[in-house]
Design a protein around this motif. Sequence first.
Motif, PDB file in Angstrom:
ATOM      1  N   ALA A 161     -27.413  -2.899  11.516  1.00 34.43           N
ATOM      2  CA  ALA A 161     -28.785  -2.925  11.100  1.00 34.43           C
ATOM      3  C   ALA A 161     -29.498  -3.784  11.944  1.00 34.43           C
ATOM      4  N   HIS A 162     -29.495  -4.015  13.244  1.00 31.90           N
ATOM      5  CA  HIS A 162     -30.311  -4.747  13.761  1.00 31.90           C
ATOM      6  C   HIS A 162     -31.706  -4.114  14.310  1.00 31.90           C
ATOM      7  N   ALA A 163     -32.560  -4.664  14.589  1.00 31.23           N
ATOM      8  CA  ALA A 163     -33.852  -4.162  14.903  1.00 31.23           C
ATOM      9  C   ALA A 163     -33.916  -3.081  15.782  1.00 31.23           C
ATOM     10  N   GLU A 164     -33.314  -3.142  17.005  1.00 31.53           N
ATOM     11  CA  GLU A 164     -33.224  -2.123  17.835  1.00 31.53           C
ATOM     12  C   GLU A 164     -32.702  -0.769  17.288  1.00 31.53           C
ATOM     13  N   TYR A 165     -31.427  -1.059  16.550  1.00 32.90           N
ATOM     14  CA  TYR A 165     -30.621   0.087  15.900  1.00 32.90           C
ATOM     15  C   TYR A 165     -31.478   0.730  14.870  1.00 32.90           C
ATOM     16  N   LEU A 166     -32.364  -0.131  13.969  1.00 30.57           N
ATOM     17  CA  LEU A 166     -33.178   0.504  12.786  1.00 30.57           C
ATOM     18  C   LEU A 166     -34.348   1.221  13.718  1.00 30.57           C
TER      19      LEU A 166
ATOM     20  N   THR B  59     -26.711  -9.538   4.283  1.00 32.55           N
ATOM     21  CA  THR B  59     -25.377  -9.115   3.755  1.00 32.55           C
ATOM     22  C   THR B  59     -24.507  -8.829   5.097  1.00 32.55           C
ATOM     23  N   ASN B  60     -23.113  -8.637   4.533  1.00 30.52           N
ATOM     24  CA  ASN B  60     -22.172  -8.055   5.672  1.00 30.52           C
ATOM     25  C   ASN B  60     -22.136  -6.504   5.357  1.00 30.52           C
ATOM     26  N   PHE B  61     -23.199  -6.069   4.593  1.00 32.26           N
ATOM     27  CA  PHE B  61     -23.495  -4.348   4.352  1.00 32.26           C
ATOM     28  C   PHE B  61     -24.838  -4.149   4.417  1.00 32.26           C
ATOM     29  N   PRO B  62     -25.119  -4.471   5.779  1.00 34.46           N
ATOM     30  CA  PRO B  62     -26.645  -4.246   6.173  1.00 34.46           C
ATOM     31  C   PRO B  62     -26.969  -2.864   5.974  1.00 34.46           C
ATOM     32  N   ALA B  63     -26.243  -1.996   5.957  1.00 34.87           N
ATOM     33  CA  ALA B  63     -26.551  -0.305   6.151  1.00 34.87           C
ATOM     34  C   ALA B  63     -27.264   0.082   4.795  1.00 34.87           C
ATOM     35  N   ARG B  64     -26.965  -0.681   3.675  1.00 35.79           N
ATOM     36  CA  ARG B  64     -27.496  -0.443   2.750  1.00 35.79           C
ATOM     37  C   ARG B  64     -28.960  -0.488   2.594  1.00 35.79           C
ATOM     38  N   TYR B  65     -29.461  -1.072   3.439  1.00 36.90           N
ATOM     39  CA  TYR B  65     -31.081  -1.130   3.952  1.00 36.90           C
ATOM     40  C   TYR B  65     -31.527   0.343   4.584  1.00 36.90           C
ATOM     41  N   ILE B  66     -30.432   0.968   5.468  1.00 29.79           N
ATOM     42  CA  ILE B  66     -30.811   2.231   5.692  1.00 29.79           C
ATOM     43  C   ILE B  66     -30.703   3.419   4.755  1.00 29.79           C
ATOM     44  N   TYR B  67     -29.610   3.295   3.965  1.00 34.68           N
ATOM     45  CA  TYR B  67     -29.401   4.172   2.775  1.00 34.68           C
ATOM     46  C   TYR B  67     -30.123   4.232   1.717  1.00 34.68           C
ATOM     47  N   GLU B  68     -30.706   3.013   1.365  1.00 33.51           N
ATOM     48  CA  GLU B  68     -31.274   2.920  -0.080  1.00 33.51           C
ATOM     49  C   GLU B  68     -32.753   2.351  -0.026  1.00 33.51           C
ATOM     50  N   TYR B  69     -33.434   2.259   1.298  1.00 30.40           N
ATOM     51  CA  TYR B  69     -34.656   1.923   1.499  1.00 30.40           C
ATOM     52  C   TYR B  69     -35.279   2.621   2.878  1.00 30.40           C
ATOM     53  N   LEU B  70     -34.630   2.545   3.819  1.00 29.28           N
ATOM     54  CA  LEU B  70     -35.109   3.199   5.170  1.00 29.28           C
ATOM     55  C   LEU B  70     -35.279   4.881   4.871  1.00 29.28           C
ATOM     56  N   LEU B  71     -34.231   5.589   4.668  1.00 36.32           N
ATOM     57  CA  LEU B  71     -34.230   7.003   4.712  1.00 36.32           C
ATOM     58  C   LEU B  71     -34.963   7.547   3.617  1.00 36.32           C
TER      59      LEU B  71
ATOM     60  N   GLU C 101     -34.242  -6.185  -3.547  1.00 40.14           N
ATOM     61  CA  GLU C 101     -34.913  -6.581  -2.513  1.00 40.14           C
ATOM     62  C   GLU C 101     -34.422  -6.421  -1.148  1.00 40.14           C
ATOM     63  N   PRO C 102     -34.989  -5.151  -0.514  1.00 41.38           N
ATOM     64  CA  PRO C 102     -34.212  -4.294   0.361  1.00 41.38           C
ATOM     65  C   PRO C 102     -34.117  -5.387   1.841  1.00 41.38           C
ATOM     66  N   ARG C 103     -35.080  -6.234   2.053  1.00 41.03           N
ATOM     67  CA  ARG C 103     -34.855  -7.013   2.965  1.00 41.03           C
ATOM     68  C   ARG C 103     -33.624  -7.827   3.283  1.00 41.03           C
ATOM     69  N   SER C 104     -33.333  -8.391   1.758  1.00 40.85           N
ATOM     70  CA  SER C 104     -32.092  -9.148   1.530  1.00 40.85           C
ATOM     71  C   SER C 104     -30.836  -8.355   1.992  1.00 40.85           C
ATOM     72  N   TRP C 105     -30.815  -7.358   1.753  1.00 40.97           N
ATOM     73  CA  TRP C 105     -29.528  -6.504   2.119  1.00 40.97           C
ATOM     74  C   TRP C 105     -29.406  -6.756   3.596  1.00 40.97           C
ATOM     75  N   LEU C 106     -30.206  -6.741   4.479  1.00 43.51           N
ATOM     76  CA  LEU C 106     -29.873  -6.940   6.097  1.00 43.51           C
ATOM     77  C   LEU C 106     -29.219  -8.384   6.286  1.00 43.51           C
TER      78      LEU C 106
ATOM     79  N   GLN D 277     -21.822  -7.587  21.639  1.00 43.69           N
ATOM     80  CA  GLN D 277     -23.086  -8.238  21.660  1.00 43.69           C
ATOM     81  C   GLN D 277     -23.629  -8.575  20.510  1.00 43.69           C
ATOM     82  N   HIS D 278     -22.980  -7.643  19.464  1.00 43.28           N
ATOM     83  CA  HIS D 278     -23.591  -8.077  18.012  1.00 43.28           C
ATOM     84  C   HIS D 278     -22.395  -8.688  16.946  1.00 43.28           C
ATOM     85  N   LYS D 279     -21.798  -9.814  17.434  1.00 44.03           N
ATOM     86  CA  LYS D 279     -20.751 -10.237  16.705  1.00 44.03           C
ATOM     87  C   LYS D 279     -21.078 -10.779  15.393  1.00 44.03           C
ATOM     88  N   GLU D 280     -22.483 -10.743  15.331  1.00 44.35           N
ATOM     89  CA  GLU D 280     -22.908 -11.074  13.660  1.00 44.35           C
ATOM     90  C   GLU D 280     -22.664 -10.026  12.861  1.00 44.35           C
ATOM     91  N   HIS D 281     -22.325  -8.772  13.211  1.00 47.85           N
ATOM     92  CA  HIS D 281     -21.956  -7.776  12.416  1.00 47.85           C
ATOM     93  C   HIS D 281     -20.340  -7.588  12.180  1.00 47.85           C
TER      94      HIS D 281
END
Length: 883
Positions: free
Chosen positions: A413-418, A471-483, A464-469, A153-157
Motif C-alpha cells: 500500500a505504498h503511495a504509487e500503488y494506492l 502495520t504489516n497488513f497495510p491493505a486493510r487501508y484499501i479494503y476498509e477505507y479506500l474502496l 484510524e485508517p492512516r495508522s493501518w498503513l 524495491q519494497h523491502k518494507e513490506h
Amino acid sequence: MEAISDVIPFSSTPLTTGWTFKQGDRSSGSENLAANDLPTEIYRDLLLHGKIADPFQDVNELSVRWVADETWTYCTTFNAPRDYGHAGVSTILKFEGLDTFASVFMNGQLILASENMFLESRVDVTGKLKRDGNTLEIVFESARKKGLELVEQHKEHRFIVHQTEISRGPVRKAQYHWGWDWGPILLTCGPWKPIVLETYKCRIFDLWASYELAADLKSAEVRVQAKFEGLLAGVSFAIINQITSETVARTTVPISARDEPAIVEVSFRLDDIDLWWPRGYGTQALYTVRADAHTKVSPLLSAPIHSISQTFGFRKTELIQEPDTHGTSFYFRINNVDIFCGGSCWIPADSLLTRLTPEEYRSWVLLAAEGNQTMLRVWGGGIYESDAFYDAADELGILVWQDFAFACANYPAHAEYLKSVEEEARQNVRRLRNHPSLVIWAGNNEDYQIVERYGLEYNLDDKEPRSWLKTNFPARYIYEYLLPTVMIEEFPGVPYHPSSPFGNGKSTVLKVDPTIGDVHQWNVWHGTMEPYQKLPDMGGRFVSEFGMEAYPHVSTLEKCITRDEDRYPGSMAMDFRNKAIGHERRLVSYVAENFRIRYDVEGFAHLTQVMQADAMSWAYKGWRRQWGASKARKCGGVLVWQLNDCWPTMSWSVVDYHLVPKPSYYAIKRAMEPVVIGVQRKFNSWTTRPADELWQRETGHIDMRRIWQHAEFDVWVANSKCEEIEGKVVVKYFSIKTGEELGSGIRRDITITPNGTTEVIQGHTFDLPGAQNPDEPFNLSEADPFVIHASLTIDRRCVATDISWPDPIKYLSFSDRDIEVCLYDDGTKVVVSATKPVKGFVFVERPGTKFSDNGFDLVPGEPKEVRVTGCSVDDLKWRYIEM
C-alpha cells in the motif's frame, strides 16, 4: 453560438489491423511477425505462427514458460485521421487496456508508460502526428521479472501470496495468470483491449443514470449526468423504455462554451416505471439513456456532434444484515422481495482472454440462467469482466457479486500503488455502475485468511485508517477505507463488503463463524476433508464458496490429452492437468469412500461426476432449506466454486471449458427450481466415529444394520414463489434389490409457505418390514436396503421429486436394472425408465449437445423425460452406477 457552429463531429477509429510483433525491445533485430487483429496477446500470436505448442494440450504448458520471461514488442503504422490539424481539434490515442508493463512509443517518442492491466489510458497526440505513416510501438516487459524487482524495491513490506510465486503480489495484473489450483501458468502480455484514435472538438463521456425509487417502487426521481470537454452549446438527454420503445423523458441543457472537462446533469421524475427483476421474479425491464452533444440549441437543435448511450434498469438493492436468532443475517432483498441467491462463482473463461467473444459470454450466462441460478460471483483473482458479461446478466436476470481484483495475498500500500489502485477502482466502478444486475462489490477474495494464517496485525479497536498503513497488513487501508470511499462517491446505494469471506473482522476461511457474514466452506475437499454429506450442517449466513472436484466428460479430455496411452486416471498428463494440491489423494478418497472405484477413464470420470453431483445436491438442498421464512433467514445463498474453467481440465467447475455441463450442473438446476421437495436421511458417518448408534460403543466397529434396515428422515418443500400454494406430498420406499414398494408410505396435504421453507416431516422413522432382530446374526445376502422417494403434486401435476439413498453407495448392488431408453418427437424427447432404483444415470455430453436434465436417479414407476438437441439417436450414450 456562431463561434462553435463549425464543430467537427467526434470520430473514433480502432487501430485493429496491420500489427506485427517480435521478441525483444524496439532495438531488437528479431523477425517481425504478423499479429492477430487487436485485441490480442503474445501466446495467441506465437500460436498463429507455430512458434509454440498449444499450451492447452498434454504437458505443453511447461514448454511455453519461457515466453513470460521475455520482452515483446508490438508495432503498427497508421495515418492521421481526416480532421487532424483543423483548428481546435483534439487527437487522442485511447488505450483501453495494456497487459501490463507497457512503454508506448509514437514516431520514436515515449508517450505512455503503463503498469496496470486494468486501467484505460488516454494520450493527447494533437500536433504530434505526421499526415501519413505514423509508427506506434508498444514494448511489453516481463510481468514476472518486474514483479520480482518491485518485491526487492519494497523491502518494507512483507509480501505473502498463496497459490503462486511471490512476483504477482505487487503487480496489477489478472492474478490467475500466475497459475492457480485450477489453471495453468500463462503469464501473457499484449494489447488485450482495443486501441482507438479519436478526433473531436467536443466529446461527452461517463454517462450515468442514478435514481431514487419511491416507497411503492412505482416512480423514480432520476438524475442523469455526463462529463464533457471541448466546445458545445448544449446536451440533450433522453430515456427510452426498451420494452415499449417509448421515449419516457427528454430535455436539453444549454451550456456556456468552455473547453475544460465539466459535468452536465438533469433530473426527471418518471411515473409508472417498469422494474428490473432477478430471473424468476419478474421481467428484466431495461431502459436506454442517451446523451447528444449539440453545437446549436435554439431555435432548432443541430445534428448531434457526439452521442453516447447506456442501458440501465430500475431496481432496489439491499443487503440485509440484522440481528436475529441465528446471529446476524446476510441475504439480499431486491425490490422489497427477499431473494435466495443460489448460483456460482465465476473465474475468467479463458487463460487467453482475447479469444472470448460477446456470444460466448452470453452463452455462459445463459447456461447459469437456464440452470436456475440466481447469482454469479466474479472472483477477485480474475478481471473486471467484459461489458458483454454484464450485458448478458442484465438481459437474463442474473445478479452479479463483483470482487475487486485482489486475491489470496498480502498486498502492498505504498503511495504509487494506492494511486494506481484508486484509479483502477474508479474507472471500473464508473464503467459498470449502470448495470442493474450488479448488486454488491467486495474488496477482495480471502485476503483476511492471510492475516490469520501469518499473524499479521489487525486491531479491530483501531479505527484510524492512516495508522493501518504502518502495520504489516497495510491493505486493510484499501479494503476498509479506500474502496468503500470510492463506492460512496461513485456508486452510492450499492452494498460494499470488505472481503469474501468477511464476518466480524475475525471470521475467515480458516476460522469460519457461521453466525455472521459470508463463509467459504473448504473443510470438504480441503481442510479436514469432511464427508460431503455433512455440508448442510457446515454452512453459514451466506456460503460464497465451497466445492467438490470432478472430471469433465471424456470428450473434453480427448481434446487435450492427445495420446491414447495417457488417457487413464493418474497418468502424468492427467495429473499435470489437475492443479489442485493433493488432488490424487483427495479425489480418490472421496470416490472410494462412496463408490466401488473404477480406474478406466470412462468409469472413473463417471464416478467423480456422480460424486460431485451428490455433493451439490446435499449442499444446495440443505442450505436452501435453511432459507426458512421472513425474519429467520439462516442461510441467504450458496455459490459453488466454480461455474467454469479457463482451460480444459478436471476441477471444481460444474461446466467444463467447452461449455459442456457436468451432472453437478443439473443437480443444482433441480435443487433451484422455483418449488422443490427435499428428502434427507439422518446422516450416519461410516468414515469417522461419531457419538451415535451407527458405531458400536463397546468395540468401535460399524453396525451396518443401521444403514440397511433403518432410516430416520426429514421431508420439506422450498418455495421461491411469493404466493401460498396448496400441494400433496407422497413418500414411498423402494427395495433396491427388487424394485418392489415397501410399507405403506406417507401421504399429506400441505400448505406451502410463500418465499420460504415448509417442514413437512421431521425425524420420521421407517424400519424395513421383517427386519432381523438386532440380537440375531446379520446376513448380508438377505438384507434389503431401500431408497426413499418423495414427490410433490400441485393441481394434480407432479412438480418435484427427490430420492434419498442409504450411504455409502459402494455397499449396494445394482444388477439387472432393466433400464429402457425410448425416443419420441423425432428424437428430441428421451424417456428413461427402470424396474429397479438406478443411481447416477448420465447421458454422455459433447459440445453442441443440450439436455434438459442429466445425471439423475430413477425409481420404478417414475419415468424421466429429457429434451435433447444436437445429438442423433446413434450418438446417444449413457452410463449409470455399476452399469
